[in-house]
Design an enzyme around this catalytic site. Structure first.
Site, PDB file in Angstrom:
ATOM      1  N   ARG A  90      65.140 -33.613  75.725  1.00 55.80           N
ATOM      2  CA  ARG A  90      65.732 -33.326  74.421  1.00 55.80           C
ATOM      3  C   ARG A  90      65.248 -31.980  73.891  1.00 55.80           C
ATOM      4  NH1 ARG A  90      65.479 -37.125  68.942  1.00 55.80           N
ATOM      5  NH2 ARG A  90      66.565 -35.663  67.585  1.00 55.80           N
ATOM      6  N   ASN A 144      73.344 -41.919  73.254  1.00 54.66           N
ATOM      7  CA  ASN A 144      74.130 -40.707  73.019  1.00 54.66           C
ATOM      8  C   ASN A 144      74.350 -39.903  74.303  1.00 54.66           C
ATOM      9  OD1 ASN A 144      74.724 -40.694  70.204  1.00 54.66           O
ATOM     10  ND2 ASN A 144      72.568 -40.277  69.770  1.00 54.66           N
ATOM     11  N   CYS A 164      77.356 -46.558  66.508  1.00 47.98           N
ATOM     12  CA  CYS A 164      76.646 -45.447  65.873  1.00 47.98           C
ATOM     13  C   CYS A 164      76.262 -45.883  64.472  1.00 47.98           C
ATOM     14  CB  CYS A 164      77.545 -44.212  65.834  1.00 47.98           C
ATOM     15  SG  CYS A 164      76.786 -42.755  65.084  1.00 47.98           S
ATOM     16  N   HIS A 194      80.250 -38.820  66.061  1.00 48.05           N
ATOM     17  CA  HIS A 194      79.611 -37.614  65.519  1.00 48.05           C
ATOM     18  C   HIS A 194      80.629 -36.535  65.152  1.00 48.05           C
ATOM     19  CE1 HIS A 194      75.340 -38.563  67.232  1.00 48.05           C
ATOM     20  NE2 HIS A 194      75.829 -39.510  66.462  1.00 48.05           N
ATOM     21  N   TYR A 244      77.229 -34.354  60.902  1.00 50.77           N
ATOM     22  CA  TYR A 244      77.348 -33.594  62.142  1.00 50.77           C
ATOM     23  C   TYR A 244      78.412 -32.502  62.043  1.00 50.77           C
ATOM     24  CZ  TYR A 244      74.320 -36.852  64.608  1.00 50.77           C
ATOM     25  OH  TYR A 244      73.238 -37.583  65.017  1.00 50.77           O
TER      26      TYR A 244
END
Length: 421
Positions: A90, A144, A164, A194, A244
């Site tokens: 990440r 995700n 989500c 998102h 987002y």
């Protein structure tokens, strides 16, 4: 009822455990299995999970194992919450795109594509093993990028639904602002994972009064502040975009911000270190306050609600999920995965009708859907050209020189996770 959580060693799992304990009348779990290859983390998380159940008087049994096949055997539902490559991967997703002047984020843009490429093959392998163990089991995906992962699962014929926490977060916030119960708030929620907008806020159900205009008139400042977008923009849109959408509506501003502060991955890694130390305390028998800063608010409530509805034990009749389009948004293919309100039952989600979508939103949704098509193709078949095509299609990239440079960076930083590289 047996439920299995793959990625059960996550520091976030106690939030889920707390939800199972509090909402046991909605979802009466008899056996909960936490599966994770990280033995030390799993032991710490599993110990706290058992203490939370004991404190709240939950009679269910919690089992921990690193054996995936044993863990999913006989499960009625399997929840996926894994992170291939961990926080280290990440960290890369959030940093190397910035070198090219693009948003560094783990679910959208180049970083989101990298995560999809690492994740889809692993999730599909897990799903096949679930199907062999129990073909009737539901797979609930919280991993995700949820839209792409859910599409991969559905395309392979699995009984899967994507989940989500964005919608349930808005539901809770709007209910508090309006002074009503969250159960009274029904969102007209439309888009992709998102990449969504709240186009209506209804009281009492899908046909209830739309109070979104009143919400924005009376509380627009608070809503805009949460989104970190100007109130004037929210007022001009007349809807509430997901936070987002800031990556799209204020891309360059976000890039400047991200270049001047530590990555979210670095913050979470430090938080996880502290949480694991707390979990090792045998006196701790409730989720610590620090966990609220970890992300994923209300996921436990959403997960319980969805699992209960799918397994026939209750749950809200209407929930926001990721599922096949099937004509709901006529400008998208039927097999696209959209995020909308759906009626949930034992046969799965059935999307509710959606009014005509504003071209301002529909154009972006169609663009990102095309990117997701190409991203899934790259995740399934590999190859530099497929990665390049996906990046070129993404509205946060969209230029061939950027797509070329980002492709090289993506492959270089993810080679150990890409079988074809």
């Amino acid at each position: 009822m047996k439920l299995t959580v793959v990625g059960g060693g996550s520091t976030y799992t106690p939030e889920l455990i707390d939800g199972f304990a509090r909402l046991r009348d909605t979802l009466p779990v008899e056996e909960l299995v936490l599966v994770d290859p990280a033995a030390e983390r799993l032991e710490l998380v599993g110990g706290l999970a058992r203490r939370i159940f004991a404190r709240q008087g939950h009679p269910g049994r919690i089992v921990t194992t690193h054996d995936l096949d044993a863990g999913v055997e006989g499960a009625d539902a399997v929840l996926l919450q894994l992170r291939v490559g961990g926080q280290a991967a990440r960290e890369m997703d959030e940093t190397w795109p910035l070198e090219c002047g693009c948003v560094g984020q783990e679910t959208t843009g180049a970083g989101g594509l990298a995560k999809a490429l690492r994740t889809v093959p692993v999730v599909l392998d897990i799903a096949e093993r679930v199907r062999r163990a129990n073909p009737d089991a539901w797979i609930i995906d919280f991993t995700n990028p949820v839209g792409i992962v859910t599409r991969a699962l559905l395309q392979a014929g699995h009984k899967a639904v994507g989940l989500c926490n964005v919608a349930i977060g808005f539901q809770r916030k709007f209910a508090a602002l309006l002074g009503v119960s969250p159960a009274d708030v029904h969102l007209d929620h439309v888009g992709l994972n998102h990449l969504t907008w709240e186009t209506g806020v209804r009281l009492g159900g899908p046909t209830g009064e739309d109070v979104l205009p009143r919400l924005l008139a009376e509380h627009g400042g608070a809503v805009a502040a949460d989104l970190r977008l100007p109130l004037s923009l929210v007022e001009r849109l007349g809807v509430v975009p997901s936070y987002y959408l800031r990556y799209f509506y204020a891309h360059d501003e976000v890039v400047r911000e991200l270049r001047t502060k530590p990555s979210r991955a670095a913050e979470v890694a430090e938080m996880e270190r502290r949480l694991l130390a707390m979990y090792g305390d045998p006196a701790l028998d409730e989720k610590p306050e620090l966990l609220a800063k970890r992300g994923g608010a209300y996921y436990s409530e959403a997960a319980v609600d969805l699992a209960a509805a799918l397994l026939g034990g209750g749950g809200s009749p209407y929930q926001v999920v990721n599922t096949h389009n099937r004509g709901t948004l006529p400008f998208l293919p039927d097999d696209a995965v959209i995020e909308v309100q759906a009626a949930i039952g034992a046969k799965g989600p059935a999307p509710l009708p959606v009014p005509s979508v504003d071209p301002l939103h529909a154009g972006l949704v169609a663009n990102v859907t095309a990117y997701e098509d190409l991203a899934l193709d790259a995740a399934l078949r590999g190859g530099r050209d497929r990665v390049f095509r996906a990046l070129l299609a993404h509205p946060l990239v969209g230029q061939y020189a950027l797509a070329d440079a980002l492709t090289d960076q993506l492959i270089a930083h993810n080679r150990e996770h890409l079988a074809w590289a």
